[in-house]
Design a protein around this motif. Structure first.
Motif, short mmCIF file in Angstrom:
data_model
loop_
_atom_site.label_atom_id
_atom_site.label_comp_id
_atom_site.label_asym_id
_atom_site.label_seq_id
_atom_site.Cartn_x
_atom_site.Cartn_y
_atom_site.Cartn_z
N ASN A 171 11.50 5.86 -7.07
CA ASN A 171 11.30 6.50 -5.77
C ASN A 171 10.41 7.73 -5.95
OD1 ASN A 171 11.39 7.53 -3.21
ND2 ASN A 171 13.57 8.09 -3.28
N PRO A 172 9.15 7.68 -5.49
CA PRO A 172 8.25 8.83 -5.71
C PRO A 172 8.75 10.12 -5.09
CG PRO A 172 7.04 6.89 -4.93
CD PRO A 172 8.49 6.60 -4.75
N ARG A 173 9.51 10.03 -4.03
CA ARG A 173 9.92 11.24 -3.30
C ARG A 173 10.87 12.11 -4.12
NH1 ARG A 173 8.06 11.11 1.87
NH2 ARG A 173 7.21 9.08 2.53
N THR A 211 5.90 9.63 -16.32
CA THR A 211 6.71 8.98 -15.27
C THR A 211 6.50 9.66 -13.93
OG1 THR A 211 8.37 8.31 -16.91
CG2 THR A 211 9.05 8.35 -14.59
N GLN A 212 6.49 11.00 -13.93
CA GLN A 212 6.27 11.73 -12.68
C GLN A 212 4.88 11.45 -12.10
OE1 GLN A 212 7.13 15.95 -13.16
NE2 GLN A 212 8.85 15.52 -14.51
N GLU A 213 3.87 11.46 -12.98
CA GLU A 213 2.51 11.21 -12.50
C GLU A 213 2.39 9.80 -11.92
OE1 GLU A 213 -2.11 10.99 -14.13
OE2 GLU A 213 -0.48 11.46 -15.52
N THR A 234 1.94 -0.11 -4.80
CA THR A 234 2.71 -0.74 -5.88
C THR A 234 2.38 -2.23 -5.96
OG1 THR A 234 4.57 -1.14 -4.38
CG2 THR A 234 4.61 0.89 -5.69
N VAL A 235 2.42 -2.74 -7.16
CA VAL A 235 2.21 -4.17 -7.42
C VAL A 235 3.44 -4.71 -8.15
CG1 VAL A 235 0.81 -5.90 -8.60
CG2 VAL A 235 -0.29 -3.95 -7.51
N PRO A 257 0.83 -1.21 0.00
CA PRO A 257 0.00 0.00 0.00
C PRO A 257 0.86 1.26 0.00
CG PRO A 257 -0.03 -1.06 2.16
CD PRO A 257 0.69 -2.00 1.25
N GLY A 258 0.33 2.33 -0.58
CA GLY A 258 1.04 3.61 -0.60
C GLY A 258 0.92 4.34 0.74
N ASP A 259 1.83 5.26 0.97
CA ASP A 259 1.83 6.02 2.23
C ASP A 259 0.57 6.86 2.38
OD1 ASP A 259 4.27 4.91 2.67
OD2 ASP A 259 5.44 6.72 2.25
N PHE A 260 -0.03 7.27 1.26
CA PHE A 260 -1.22 8.14 1.32
C PHE A 260 -2.49 7.38 0.94
CE2 PHE A 260 1.93 11.56 -0.31
CZ PHE A 260 2.54 11.63 0.94
N CYS A 261 -2.51 6.05 1.12
CA CYS A 261 -3.63 5.23 0.64
C CYS A 261 -4.97 5.67 1.25
CB CYS A 261 -3.37 3.75 0.90
SG CYS A 261 -3.15 3.31 2.63
N LYS A 262 -4.96 6.07 2.52
CA LYS A 262 -6.24 6.41 3.15
C LYS A 262 -6.76 7.79 2.72
CE LYS A 262 -4.15 8.06 7.50
NZ LYS A 262 -4.14 7.85 8.97
N TYR A 263 -5.95 8.53 1.95
CA TYR A 263 -6.40 9.83 1.43
C TYR A 263 -6.74 9.76 -0.06
CZ TYR A 263 -4.17 11.35 5.77
OH TYR A 263 -3.81 11.49 7.09
N ALA A 264 -6.69 8.55 -0.64
CA ALA A 264 -6.91 8.41 -2.09
C ALA A 264 -8.31 8.86 -2.49
CB ALA A 264 -6.67 6.96 -2.50
N ASP A 265 -9.30 8.56 -1.67
CA ASP A 265 -10.68 8.94 -2.01
C ASP A 265 -10.89 10.44 -1.81
OD1 ASP A 265 -13.35 8.82 -2.67
OD2 ASP A 265 -13.99 8.15 -0.68
N ARG A 266 -10.30 10.99 -0.75
CA ARG A 266 -10.54 12.40 -0.42
C ARG A 266 -9.95 13.33 -1.48
NH1 ARG A 266 -8.14 14.82 5.11
NH2 ARG A 266 -9.43 13.11 5.95
N TYR A 267 -8.72 13.07 -1.93
CA TYR A 267 -8.04 14.01 -2.81
C TYR A 267 -8.06 13.62 -4.29
CZ TYR A 267 -6.25 15.93 1.56
OH TYR A 267 -6.15 16.50 2.82
N LEU A 268 -8.21 12.31 -4.58
CA LEU A 268 -8.17 11.88 -5.98
C LEU A 268 -9.43 11.14 -6.41
CD1 LEU A 268 -4.47 10.61 -6.19
CD2 LEU A 268 -5.40 12.76 -7.08
N ARG A 269 -10.37 10.99 -5.51
CA ARG A 269 -11.63 10.30 -5.78
C ARG A 269 -11.39 8.86 -6.27
NH1 ARG A 269 -12.85 13.86 -3.08
NH2 ARG A 269 -14.47 15.45 -3.37
N LEU A 270 -10.43 8.20 -5.67
CA LEU A 270 -10.13 6.80 -6.00
C LEU A 270 -10.80 5.90 -4.96
CD1 LEU A 270 -6.33 7.06 -6.90
CD2 LEU A 270 -8.27 6.95 -8.48
#
Length: 357
Positions: free
Chosen positions: A146-148, A206-208, A218-219, A56-69
């Motif tokens: 590395n996303p950072r 790539t950045q996106e 990640t899978v 899971p990503g570090d921001f997984c619990k915010y995926a719905d709030r900010y990206l509507r995922l």
């Protein structure tokens, strides 16, 4: 002058007893003759299993709030599945079919080739080289991103994870907007040619993708190869070959943690029976004449998961046919006989008689 063979065949049991001591015949060539085995057909079953790992990503619990995922998982998981099943056949010595040939001193010695395990390969001929299965080489894994390294200073210095997630989502929207402007020709700095446009769009993609991993996770996939050797001696219906656990991968056939994968062997032979003859004559021929070979039968091998058939293969197998005697007249002084046996089935692959010059 080529050498000729007049072979007197002795069908001997593979065990010789002297009082209470028992010793096995060892295959090989001696000045007096040779002892050989006919082969039986074995199966090499190659199963490729794919392992899928989700992080899971570090921001997984915010995926719905900010990206509507929706339905973004927040727990790591590992799963396994069978990708491919392949099957090939190979020959092993059938110790139940052991024969001895004694050279006739009135004739020249034969040129005999045996396999390391004593299978008869050829007489007066060079047997083909054995083919070795290709070694499994896993595909090279792509280098992890590395996303950072694509985060700006504001994101990295944010005071909380929630704020970092919000700023990262805004960065993703800006990247998407830049891509749209490029494709519409509305960007402030348009590329000079198509190649430069392609490079710029690839960099933005790539950045996106890297920043999206902070939300979607990640899978990674990894493929491993497992080899099973199977020796079919009789018709078999749904014998457990291996088990596969969705969480553990391939486990032992008796491990109930995995779902069973079955192997079934059916006899598809439609061979005529060996020609009947006078038993005394046949017995005499067996002692004085010829070389024994297999007349292989056909088998069908099925692999299934539950009631779902996954793969089906057809093979010729020496142990599902019968044994035939090649007459010793083929090896007399009138001509030189070249014989090659199939190393997997024991059937005749080549039989030629060459007239002497």
């Amino acid at each position: 002058m080529k050498k000729f063979l007049f072979a007197a065949l002795l069908m001997l049991p593979c065990m010789a007893a002297a009082q209470t001591e028992i010793s096995k015949y060892k295959p090989g060539v001696t000045p007096d003759g040779f002892v050989y085995f006919l082969p039986k057909t074995a199966l090499r079953i190659v199963v490729q299993v794919e392992k899928t790992t989700y992080t899971p990503g570090d921001f997984c619990k915010y995926a719905d709030r900010y990206l509507r995922l929706k339905n973004v998982r927040n727990e790591a998981s590992v799963s396994y599945k069978v990708n491919t099943i392949a099957m090939t056949s190979f020959g092993v010595a059938d110790t139940a079919k052991c024969y001895a040939v004694k050279y006739n001193p009135k004739n020249a010695t034969a040129n005999v080739e045996l396999a390391d395990d004593g299978r008869l390969l050829a007489i007066n001929e060079k047997a083909p080289l054995n083919t070795v299965p290709d070694k499994f080489i896993p595909a090279r894994k792509p280098q992890a991103v590395n996303p950072r390294q694509y985060m700006n200073e504001d994101i990295l210095t944010a005071g909380s994870t929630a704020k970092m997630a919000e700023l990262t989502a805004l960065e993703i929207y800006e990247i998407r907007d830049s891509k749209n402007q490029l494709t519409r020709g509305q960007a402030d700095f348009m590329p000079k040619d198509g190649e430069q446009m392609k490079i710029m769009l690839e960099q933005l993609a790539t950045q996106e993708e890297a920043l999206m991993q902070m939300f979607t996770g990640t899978v990674t996939k990894d493929t491993t190869e497992h080899v099973f050797l199977y020796y079919p001696d009789r018709v078999t219906n749904r014998q457990i070959l291996f088990r596969l656990s969705n969480k553990l991968g391939i486990v032992a056939a008796d491990d109930l943690a995995g779902a069973p994968y079955y192997i079934s062997v059916s006899d598809e032979s439609n061979l005529p029976e060996a020609a009947p003859g006078d038993d005394k004559k046949k017995k005499k021929a067996a002692v004085e004449d010829g070389i024994y070979v297999n007349v292989p039968g056909k088998i069908k091998v099925n692999i299934a998961e539950g009631n779902n058939k996954l793969a089906s293969f057809d093979f010729m197998a020496g142990q599902f046919g019968y044994t035939e005697l090649l007459s010793g007249d083929l090896f007399n002084k009138r001509f030189t006989t070249h014989l090659i046996l199939n190393p997997i089935t024991g059937g005749v692959a080549k039989l030629e008689a060459e007239q002497p010059k």
